[in-house]
Write a protein that holds these residues in place. Structure first.
Motif, mmCIF file in Angstrom:
data_model
loop_
_atom_site.group_PDB
_atom_site.id
_atom_site.type_symbol
_atom_site.label_atom_id
_atom_site.label_comp_id
_atom_site.label_asym_id
_atom_site.label_seq_id
_atom_site.Cartn_x
_atom_site.Cartn_y
_atom_site.Cartn_z
ATOM 1 N N LEU A 120 0.825 -1.207 0.000
ATOM 2 C CA LEU A 120 0.000 0.000 0.000
ATOM 3 C C LEU A 120 0.860 1.258 0.000
ATOM 4 C CD1 LEU A 120 -2.749 -1.067 2.579
ATOM 5 C CD2 LEU A 120 -3.017 -0.821 0.100
ATOM 6 N N LEU A 121 1.919 1.253 0.786
ATOM 7 C CA LEU A 121 2.791 2.423 0.837
ATOM 8 C C LEU A 121 3.527 2.616 -0.480
ATOM 9 C CD1 LEU A 121 4.137 1.984 4.464
ATOM 10 C CD2 LEU A 121 2.712 3.857 3.625
ATOM 11 N N GLY A 122 3.860 1.518 -1.160
ATOM 12 C CA GLY A 122 4.478 1.640 -2.479
ATOM 13 C C GLY A 122 3.560 2.346 -3.458
ATOM 14 N N LEU A 123 2.279 2.014 -3.412
ATOM 15 C CA LEU A 123 1.303 2.694 -4.260
ATOM 16 C C LEU A 123 1.167 4.161 -3.867
ATOM 17 C CD1 LEU A 123 -1.493 -0.041 -4.417
ATOM 18 C CD2 LEU A 123 0.217 0.496 -6.167
ATOM 19 N N ALA A 124 1.199 4.427 -2.565
ATOM 20 C CA ALA A 124 1.110 5.813 -2.103
ATOM 21 C C ALA A 124 2.329 6.616 -2.547
ATOM 22 C CB ALA A 124 0.978 5.848 -0.578
ATOM 23 N N PHE A 125 3.507 5.993 -2.559
ATOM 24 C CA PHE A 125 4.706 6.685 -3.013
ATOM 25 C C PHE A 125 4.581 7.117 -4.477
ATOM 26 C CE2 PHE A 125 7.340 3.986 0.164
ATOM 27 C CZ PHE A 125 7.003 4.856 1.193
ATOM 28 N N ARG A 126 3.930 6.295 -5.286
ATOM 29 C CA ARG A 126 3.764 6.626 -6.706
ATOM 30 C C ARG A 126 2.879 7.850 -6.894
ATOM 31 N NH1 ARG A 126 2.254 1.307 -10.060
ATOM 32 N NH2 ARG A 126 2.450 2.841 -11.725
ATOM 33 N N SER A 127 1.981 8.088 -5.937
ATOM 34 C CA SER A 127 1.061 9.222 -6.044
ATOM 35 C C SER A 127 1.603 10.492 -5.410
ATOM 36 C CB SER A 127 -0.284 8.863 -5.381
ATOM 37 O OG SER A 127 -0.855 7.720 -5.986
ATOM 38 N N ALA A 128 2.679 10.368 -4.658
ATOM 39 C CA ALA A 128 3.242 11.529 -3.963
ATOM 40 C C ALA A 128 4.469 12.025 -4.707
ATOM 41 C CB ALA A 128 3.609 11.154 -2.528
ATOM 42 N N ALA A 129 4.442 13.279 -5.129
ATOM 43 C CA ALA A 129 5.540 13.820 -5.925
ATOM 44 C C ALA A 129 6.879 13.690 -5.218
ATOM 45 C CB ALA A 129 5.254 15.292 -6.262
ATOM 46 N N ALA A 130 6.893 13.929 -3.902
ATOM 47 C CA ALA A 130 8.141 13.907 -3.154
ATOM 48 C C ALA A 130 8.707 12.504 -2.984
ATOM 49 C CB ALA A 130 7.938 14.548 -1.782
ATOM 50 N N TRP A 131 7.902 11.484 -3.245
ATOM 51 C CA TRP A 131 8.331 10.091 -3.045
ATOM 52 C C TRP A 131 8.333 9.278 -4.333
ATOM 53 C CZ3 TRP A 131 9.810 7.926 1.663
ATOM 54 C CH2 TRP A 131 9.682 8.780 2.772
ATOM 55 N N ARG A 132 7.950 9.896 -5.442
ATOM 56 C CA ARG A 132 7.744 9.129 -6.685
ATOM 57 C C ARG A 132 9.026 8.445 -7.158
ATOM 58 N NH1 ARG A 132 4.958 13.011 -9.816
ATOM 59 N NH2 ARG A 132 3.204 12.530 -8.435
ATOM 60 N N SER A 133 10.162 9.093 -6.972
ATOM 61 C CA SER A 133 11.421 8.507 -7.437
ATOM 62 C C SER A 133 11.819 7.275 -6.627
ATOM 63 C CB SER A 133 12.536 9.554 -7.383
ATOM 64 O OG SER A 133 12.729 10.006 -6.053
#
Length: 213
Positions: A123-136
């Motif tokens: 779930l957090l991996g999916l959330a990272f994809r949606s967050a600009a600061a974590w996308r990389s």
């Protein structure tokens, strides 16, 4: 705190592997280090790991904002960490000994912790994809999650077929803790932390944060 927790856990397990040569890396669970003269060391480093994971959960909750997927991921990660702490406080039964309530609590807590953390990581991996600061970071996080799932599957197959569980359990633990370490490392970056706090303070959504540099 998250970094200290993981590093303490790695260091403690490395020391226990050197000190307890009577236990087999292939045949014995990591939890078996809780029994014997060095048992308190295993308990302490596992508790420190648990406290560090609670800090990671708090940091992710702050950095990712109000996204529902992120909040559910953080919640499950927190519950999994509580399971880890319970497993540390209730040691497993010694090999060959009769099953006790304490050992049963340990097994249930440890099994539940593994399963819940895997779902949390996805779930957090999916959330990272949606967050600009974590996308990389999302691709690495999801890649580690896939590896963790494979290692857990290997462990479950080994248990069901009565194969030696030591290697798959250690492989799963390593994958989970690498995810925790890299996530804590990003949370600890001053620029990233400042941007997350700034975005939170302005009431912005987690996806509005700028790209990591």
């Amino acid at each position: 705190m998250g970094l200290v927790g993981v590093l303490t856990f790695w260091t403690g397990l490395a020391a226990l592997h050197a000190l307890r040569t009577d236990l087999s890396v292939v045949n014995d669970y990591v939890s078996d280090y809780a029994n014997g003269p060095w048992g308190p060391l295993f308990t302490v480093v596992t508790l420190v790991h648990g406290v560090g994971n609670l800090a990671i959960a708090a940091g992710l909750g702050l950095a990712l904002g109000h996204d529902r997927v992120a909040r559910l991921g953080v919640l499950l990660f927190t519950v999994a960490t509580v399971g880890l702490i319970v497993a540390a406080l209730f040691p497993t039964d010694p090999v060959g000994a009769q099953q006790t309530v304490t050992g049963l609590v340990h097994r249930v807590a440890a099994t539940g912790s593994f399963a819940l953390e895997l779902v949390a990581l996805a779930l957090l991996g999916l959330a990272f994809r949606s967050a600009a600061a974590w996308r990389s970071y999302a691709s690495l996080a999801l890649g580690l999650t896939v590896v963790a799932a494979l290692m857990l599957a290997w462990l479950l197959v080994s248990i069901s077929l009565q194969w030696p569980p030591g290697l798959p359990e250690r492989a799963a633990l390593l994958t989970f803790t690498v995810w925790e370490f890299t996530t804590a490392l990003l949370l600890a970056r001053p620029v990233h932390a400042a941007r997350a706090l700034s975005t939170r303070g302005r009431g912005g959504r987690h996806g509005d944060a700028p790209e990591m540099v």
